[in-house]
Design a protein around this motif. Structure first.
Motif, PDB file in Angstrom:
ATOM      1  N   ALA A   1      31.622  72.867  62.440  1.00  0.00           N
ATOM      2  CA  ALA A   1      31.182  71.525  62.827  1.00  0.00           C
ATOM      3  C   ALA A   1      29.833  71.654  63.526  1.00  0.00           C
ATOM      4  CB  ALA A   1      32.193  70.855  63.744  1.00  0.00           C
TER       5      ALA A   1
ATOM      6  N   GLN B   1      26.614  69.363  68.256  1.00  0.00           N
ATOM      7  CA  GLN B   1      26.715  68.129  69.022  1.00  0.00           C
ATOM      8  C   GLN B   1      28.121  67.552  69.025  1.00  0.00           C
ATOM      9  OE1 GLN B   1      23.799  65.697  67.106  1.00  0.00           O
ATOM     10  NE2 GLN B   1      22.173  66.316  68.513  1.00  0.00           N
ATOM     11  N   ASP B   2      28.950  67.962  68.087  1.00  0.00           N
ATOM     12  CA  ASP B   2      30.296  67.411  67.966  1.00  0.00           C
ATOM     13  C   ASP B   2      31.348  68.243  68.693  1.00  0.00           C
ATOM     14  OD1 ASP B   2      29.176  65.477  66.366  1.00  0.00           O
ATOM     15  OD2 ASP B   2      29.665  66.517  64.501  1.00  0.00           O
TER      16      ASP B   2
ATOM     17  N   THR C   1      32.728  68.191  71.720  1.00  0.00           N
ATOM     18  CA  THR C   1      33.783  67.477  72.440  1.00  0.00           C
ATOM     19  C   THR C   1      34.736  66.777  71.477  1.00  0.00           C
ATOM     20  OG1 THR C   1      32.319  65.564  72.696  1.00  0.00           O
ATOM     21  CG2 THR C   1      32.410  67.133  74.522  1.00  0.00           C
ATOM     22  N   GLN C   2      34.210  66.244  70.378  1.00  0.00           N
ATOM     23  CA  GLN C   2      35.073  65.595  69.399  1.00  0.00           C
ATOM     24  C   GLN C   2      35.953  66.607  68.684  1.00  0.00           C
ATOM     25  OE1 GLN C   2      35.401  62.262  69.112  1.00  0.00           O
ATOM     26  NE2 GLN C   2      37.129  62.736  67.805  1.00  0.00           N
ATOM     27  N   VAL C   3      35.432  67.803  68.425  1.00  0.00           N
ATOM     28  CA  VAL C   3      36.228  68.855  67.798  1.00  0.00           C
ATOM     29  C   VAL C   3      37.387  69.241  68.714  1.00  0.00           C
ATOM     30  CG1 VAL C   3      36.192  71.284  67.108  1.00  0.00           C
ATOM     31  CG2 VAL C   3      34.398  69.751  66.336  1.00  0.00           C
TER      32      VAL C   3
ATOM     33  N   ILE D   1      38.925  67.348  70.899  1.00  0.00           N
ATOM     34  CA  ILE D   1      39.912  66.267  70.867  1.00  0.00           C
ATOM     35  C   ILE D   1      40.702  66.309  69.562  1.00  0.00           C
ATOM     36  CG2 ILE D   1      40.179  63.758  70.755  1.00  0.00           C
ATOM     37  CD1 ILE D   1      37.679  63.622  72.605  1.00  0.00           C
ATOM     38  N   ASP D   2      39.997  66.469  68.438  1.00  0.00           N
ATOM     39  CA  ASP D   2      40.660  66.485  67.132  1.00  0.00           C
ATOM     40  C   ASP D   2      41.648  67.636  67.016  1.00  0.00           C
ATOM     41  OD1 ASP D   2      39.251  64.274  66.400  1.00  0.00           O
ATOM     42  OD2 ASP D   2      37.790  65.358  65.156  1.00  0.00           O
TER      43      ASP D   2
END
Length: 128
Positions: free
Chosen positions: A55, A58-59, A61-63, A65-66
Motif C-alpha cells: 500500500a 500515506q495510507d 493508518t488506513q492499512v 485499521i483495515d
C-alpha cells in the motif's frame, strides 16, 4: 500481491474431513490454510497469523485499521470452524496485532507514490 480476504473462505460440501479426529490446533491450521495469502504458526499456546500487503506510504493508518478488521474476521471464521468441529467452548483471544511497514519500492515520482510492503502479524491465544 494479493490481499488477504476472509470472504474467500468457503467450506466445500464435497470435501470429506474427519472432524471428529482433529485436534483444535489441526482445525485452526486447516482453516487458515484455506485463506489465500495467510500463514499460521504455533508458539506454545499462541497462534500467530501472518500476511502481507502493499500500500502507499500515506495510507499507513488506513492499512492498520483495515487489517485490524480483517484479522477479527479471520478469528471469527476460526471460532465458527472450531464450534462446528466439536469445540464449542474454545476461546480465541487476541493478544496483539503488529503492522510493520517493511521494505518499500518506488511507484512513480515523489514520496506520495512510494509503495510499502506491510507485514501483519496477529497473535491469539487458544483455550479449549
Amino acid at each position: 500481491m494479493m490481499m488477504v480476504d476472509p470472504e474467500v473462505f468457503i467450506d466445500s460440501p464435497n470435501r470429506f474431513e474427519p472432524h471428529a479426529t482433529q485436534s483444535a490446533v489441526e482445525v485452526v491450521a486447516s482453516t487458515v490454510e484455506k485463506i489465500p495469502e495467510m500463514n499460521v504458526k504455533f508458539e506454545d499456546d499462541v497462534i500467530l497469523l501472518k500476511t502481507s500487503e502493499t500500500a502507499r506510504l500515506q495510507d499507513a493508518t488506513q492499512v492498520a485499521i483495515d487489517f485490524g478488521v480483517r484479522m477479527d474476521a479471520v478469528a471469527d471464521i476460526i471460532k465458527e470452524k472450531l464450534n462446528s468441529c466439536g469445540y464449542p467452548k474454545a476461546k480465541l483471544t487476541q493478544k496483539f496485532i503488529d503492522i510493520d511497514p517493511g521494505m518499500w519500492r518506488p511507484a512513480g515520482t515523489g514520496l506520495a507514490n512510494r509503495q510499502l510492503v506491510y507485514t501483519v502479524v496477529g497473535a491469539y491465544t487458544l483455550e479449549v
